[in-house]
Scaffold this motif. Sequence first.
Motif, PDB file in Angstrom:
ATOM      1  N   GLY A  10       0.805  -1.232   0.000  1.00 26.16           N
ATOM      2  CA  GLY A  10       0.000   0.000   0.000  1.00 26.16           C
ATOM      3  C   GLY A  10       0.830   1.270   0.000  1.00 26.16           C
ATOM      4  O   GLY A  10       0.280   2.367   0.060  1.00 26.16           O
ATOM      5  N   ASN A  32       0.101  -1.985   4.255  1.00 24.89           N
ATOM      6  CA  ASN A  32       1.305  -2.838   4.322  1.00 24.89           C
ATOM      7  C   ASN A  32       2.366  -2.316   3.341  1.00 24.89           C
ATOM      8  O   ASN A  32       2.046  -1.778   2.288  1.00 24.89           O
ATOM      9  CB  ASN A  32       0.932  -4.284   3.979  1.00 24.89           C
ATOM     10  N   ALA A  59       5.905  -5.651   6.383  1.00 20.01           N
ATOM     11  CA  ALA A  59       5.906  -7.118   6.350  1.00 20.01           C
ATOM     12  C   ALA A  59       6.261  -7.550   4.939  1.00 20.01           C
ATOM     13  O   ALA A  59       5.717  -7.016   3.976  1.00 20.01           O
ATOM     14  CB  ALA A  59       4.528  -7.672   6.732  1.00 20.01           C
ATOM     15  N   ASP A  60       7.162  -8.499   4.850  1.00 22.14           N
ATOM     16  CA  ASP A  60       7.424  -9.136   3.554  1.00 22.14           C
ATOM     17  C   ASP A  60       6.334 -10.196   3.371  1.00 22.14           C
ATOM     18  O   ASP A  60       6.338 -11.223   4.048  1.00 22.14           O
ATOM     19  CB  ASP A  60       8.818  -9.776   3.578  1.00 22.14           C
ATOM     20  N   SER A 137      -4.110  -8.999 -10.174  1.00 20.85           N
ATOM     21  CA  SER A 137      -3.366  -9.773 -11.161  1.00 20.85           C
ATOM     22  C   SER A 137      -2.846  -8.816 -12.232  1.00 20.85           C
ATOM     23  O   SER A 137      -2.447  -7.681 -11.915  1.00 20.85           O
ATOM     24  CB  SER A 137      -4.283 -10.857 -11.739  1.00 20.85           C
ATOM     25  N   SER A 138      -2.877  -9.200 -13.474  1.00 23.47           N
ATOM     26  CA  SER A 138      -2.369  -8.338 -14.552  1.00 23.47           C
ATOM     27  C   SER A 138      -2.887  -8.841 -15.896  1.00 23.47           C
ATOM     28  O   SER A 138      -3.117 -10.047 -16.075  1.00 23.47           O
ATOM     29  CB  SER A 138      -0.848  -8.384 -14.563  1.00 23.47           C
ATOM     30  N   TYR A 152       6.836 -13.061 -14.622  1.00 24.16           N
ATOM     31  CA  TYR A 152       5.795 -12.208 -14.029  1.00 24.16           C
ATOM     32  C   TYR A 152       4.406 -12.632 -14.528  1.00 24.16           C
ATOM     33  O   TYR A 152       3.464 -12.787 -13.747  1.00 24.16           O
ATOM     34  CB  TYR A 152       6.091 -10.756 -14.411  1.00 24.16           C
ATOM     35  N   PHE A 184      -1.572  -1.341 -18.733  1.00 25.66           N
ATOM     36  CA  PHE A 184      -0.436  -0.434 -18.518  1.00 25.66           C
ATOM     37  C   PHE A 184      -0.896   0.736 -17.642  1.00 25.66           C
ATOM     38  O   PHE A 184      -1.641   1.604 -18.104  1.00 25.66           O
ATOM     39  CB  PHE A 184       0.086   0.082 -19.859  1.00 25.66           C
ATOM     40  N   ILE A 185      -0.432   0.762 -16.411  1.00 24.20           N
ATOM     41  CA  ILE A 185      -0.844   1.787 -15.449  1.00 24.20           C
ATOM     42  C   ILE A 185       0.377   2.640 -15.079  1.00 24.20           C
ATOM     43  O   ILE A 185       1.483   2.103 -14.903  1.00 24.20           O
ATOM     44  CB  ILE A 185      -1.423   1.124 -14.168  1.00 24.20           C
ATOM     45  N   HIS A 190       7.279   0.328 -13.487  1.00 25.30           N
ATOM     46  CA  HIS A 190       7.906   0.165 -14.803  1.00 25.30           C
ATOM     47  C   HIS A 190       9.397   0.519 -14.763  1.00 25.30           C
ATOM     48  O   HIS A 190      10.183  -0.015 -15.541  1.00 25.30           O
ATOM     49  CB  HIS A 190       7.145   0.976 -15.845  1.00 25.30           C
TER      50      HIS A 190
HETATM   51  P1  NAP Z   1       4.635  -0.479  -7.368  1.00 22.39           P
HETATM   52  O1  NAP Z   1       4.376   0.969  -7.562  1.00 22.39           O
HETATM   53  O2  NAP Z   1       5.984  -1.027  -7.721  1.00 22.39           O
HETATM   54  O3  NAP Z   1       4.317  -0.836  -5.841  1.00 22.39           O
HETATM   55  C1  NAP Z   1       4.547  -2.145  -5.395  1.00 22.39           C
HETATM   56  C2  NAP Z   1       4.131  -2.254  -3.952  1.00 22.39           C
HETATM   57  O4  NAP Z   1       4.344  -3.604  -3.526  1.00 22.39           O
HETATM   58  C3  NAP Z   1       4.945  -1.364  -3.034  1.00 22.39           C
HETATM   59  O5  NAP Z   1       4.096  -0.855  -2.046  1.00 22.39           O
HETATM   60  C4  NAP Z   1       5.956  -2.336  -2.414  1.00 22.39           C
HETATM   61  O6  NAP Z   1       6.374  -1.979  -1.100  1.00 22.39           O
HETATM   62  C5  NAP Z   1       5.108  -3.581  -2.331  1.00 22.39           C
HETATM   63  N1  NAP Z   1       5.886  -4.803  -2.222  1.00 22.39           N
HETATM   64  C6  NAP Z   1       6.785  -5.329  -3.091  1.00 22.39           C
HETATM   65  N2  NAP Z   1       7.291  -6.482  -2.610  1.00 22.39           N
HETATM   66  C7  NAP Z   1       6.698  -6.673  -1.394  1.00 22.39           C
HETATM   67  C8  NAP Z   1       6.811  -7.681  -0.398  1.00 22.39           C
HETATM   68  N3  NAP Z   1       7.629  -8.725  -0.547  1.00 22.39           N
HETATM   69  N4  NAP Z   1       6.065  -7.544   0.728  1.00 22.39           N
HETATM   70  C9  NAP Z   1       5.240  -6.484   0.892  1.00 22.39           C
HETATM   71  N5  NAP Z   1       5.084  -5.513  -0.010  1.00 22.39           N
HETATM   72  C10 NAP Z   1       5.810  -5.619  -1.149  1.00 22.39           C
HETATM   73  O7  NAP Z   1       3.583  -1.388  -8.159  1.00 22.39           O
HETATM   74  P2  NAP Z   1       2.168  -1.038  -8.862  1.00 22.39           P
HETATM   75  O8  NAP Z   1       2.439  -0.691 -10.263  1.00 22.39           O
HETATM   76  O9  NAP Z   1       1.366  -0.153  -8.004  1.00 22.39           O
HETATM   77  O10 NAP Z   1       1.541  -2.498  -8.895  1.00 22.39           O
HETATM   78  C11 NAP Z   1       0.696  -2.988  -7.872  1.00 22.39           C
HETATM   79  C12 NAP Z   1       0.146  -4.311  -8.323  1.00 22.39           C
HETATM   80  O11 NAP Z   1      -0.502  -4.142  -9.581  1.00 22.39           O
HETATM   81  C13 NAP Z   1       1.229  -5.376  -8.537  1.00 22.39           C
HETATM   82  O12 NAP Z   1       0.752  -6.636  -8.108  1.00 22.39           O
HETATM   83  C14 NAP Z   1       1.414  -5.373 -10.037  1.00 22.39           C
HETATM   84  O13 NAP Z   1       1.866  -6.610 -10.516  1.00 22.39           O
HETATM   85  C15 NAP Z   1       0.014  -5.071 -10.513  1.00 22.39           C
HETATM   86  N6  NAP Z   1      -0.034  -4.499 -11.853  1.00 22.39           N
HETATM   87  C16 NAP Z   1       0.547  -3.304 -12.138  1.00 22.39           C
HETATM   88  C17 NAP Z   1       0.496  -2.813 -13.428  1.00 22.39           C
HETATM   89  C18 NAP Z   1       1.118  -1.507 -13.833  1.00 22.39           C
HETATM   90  O14 NAP Z   1       1.137  -1.197 -15.028  1.00 22.39           O
HETATM   91  N7  NAP Z   1       1.622  -0.704 -12.909  1.00 22.39           N
HETATM   92  C19 NAP Z   1      -0.139  -3.563 -14.422  1.00 22.39           C
HETATM   93  C20 NAP Z   1      -0.716  -4.762 -14.096  1.00 22.39           C
HETATM   94  C21 NAP Z   1      -0.659  -5.235 -12.799  1.00 22.39           C
HETATM   95  P3  NAP Z   1       7.694  -1.050  -0.882  1.00 22.39           P
HETATM   96  O15 NAP Z   1       7.365   0.249  -1.564  1.00 22.39           O
HETATM   97  O16 NAP Z   1       7.831  -0.899   0.585  1.00 22.39           O
HETATM   98  O17 NAP Z   1       8.810  -1.789  -1.529  1.00 22.39           O
END
Ligand code: NAP
Length: 243
Positions: A10, A32, A59-60, A137-138, A152, A184-185, A190
């Motif tokens: 989060g 988290n 938490a991991d 998911s994705s 992934y 793609f968000i 990225h």
């Molecule tokens: P992001 O900005 O990289 O954020 C990832 C989050 O996950 C961060 O809060 C990070 O915490 C946390 N995290 C990573 N490893 C962790 C672990 N082992 N334990 C607890 N927390 C962990 O990613 P996002 O783009 O918002 O993506 C969020 C979700 O959407 C992901 O599941 C991703 O696969 C999915 N998604 C994203 C996209 C996209 O285009 N962005 C597209 C499809 C799906 P820290 O900051 O503390 O490291």
Amino acid sequence: MSKVVIVTGGSRGIGAATSKLLASKGYAVCVNYHSRVADAESVVSQITALGGRAFAFAADVSNESDVIKLFEATEKRFGNITHLVNNAGILFPQSRLVDLSLERFNKVMSTNVNSCFLCCREAVKRINAGGAIVNVSSAASRSGAPNEYIDYAASKGAMDTLTKGLSLEVAADGIRVNCVRPGFIHTDMHADGGEPNRVERLSSQIPLQRGGKPEEVANAIAWLLSDEASYVTGSFIDIAGGK
Ligand code: NAP
């Protein structure tokens, strides 16, 4: 029913947008995070400044004892957990499968899939009828992400299947389990994948001609968690601009 939600990952991106939206809708939120404490605390500050309830917890989520501590800490803080968003996820720089190491494959699987399993398991032990889970998911689970991130994509395929199976397993208990599949968000993920401007580069291939915003994913997550989606379980919402 007092609503208490854990949002994994989060601290930024989709998880941060979801945490803030759910707090504005009256949920007490456990934000988290893994390592970015300042980002997580900033999300909590933004929520509490608006009168919402939230706390940050490191938490991991691929680690079993960390996940149990996450659930126990949330219960201690806010009482019975009613909802869960499995959002935490990682990806690594683009690569063909032939060049992937087993170490990388295992890391992606444990962070994206083991976390979903562990958090779902702890959630269904605690959530009563009327509660709900959303897995993030994705669109990669449909595309397979060839030449980029098959590891992934495979992890997200596993999340899809886990969503389907668990939704059927707990439906009679009154717990709903659904899934969103963003395309793609615009988030910092990225850059972790080796290409900060990936969404801009690919925008012309998206039918709606643009990348999505984290808030647009959060809206779908919030709807699936809500009573407005009371007859929806085992379902998937693609939030990918038509792609
Ligand atoms: P992001 O900005 O990289 O954020 C990832 C989050 O996950 C961060 O809060 C990070 O915490 C946390 N995290 C990573 N490893 C962790 C672990 N082992 N334990 C607890 N927390 C962990 O990613 P996002 O783009 O918002 O993506 C969020 C979700 O959407 C992901 O599941 C991703 O696969 C999915 N998604 C994203 C996209 C996209 O285009 N962005 C597209 C499809 C799906 P820290 O900051 O503390 O490291």
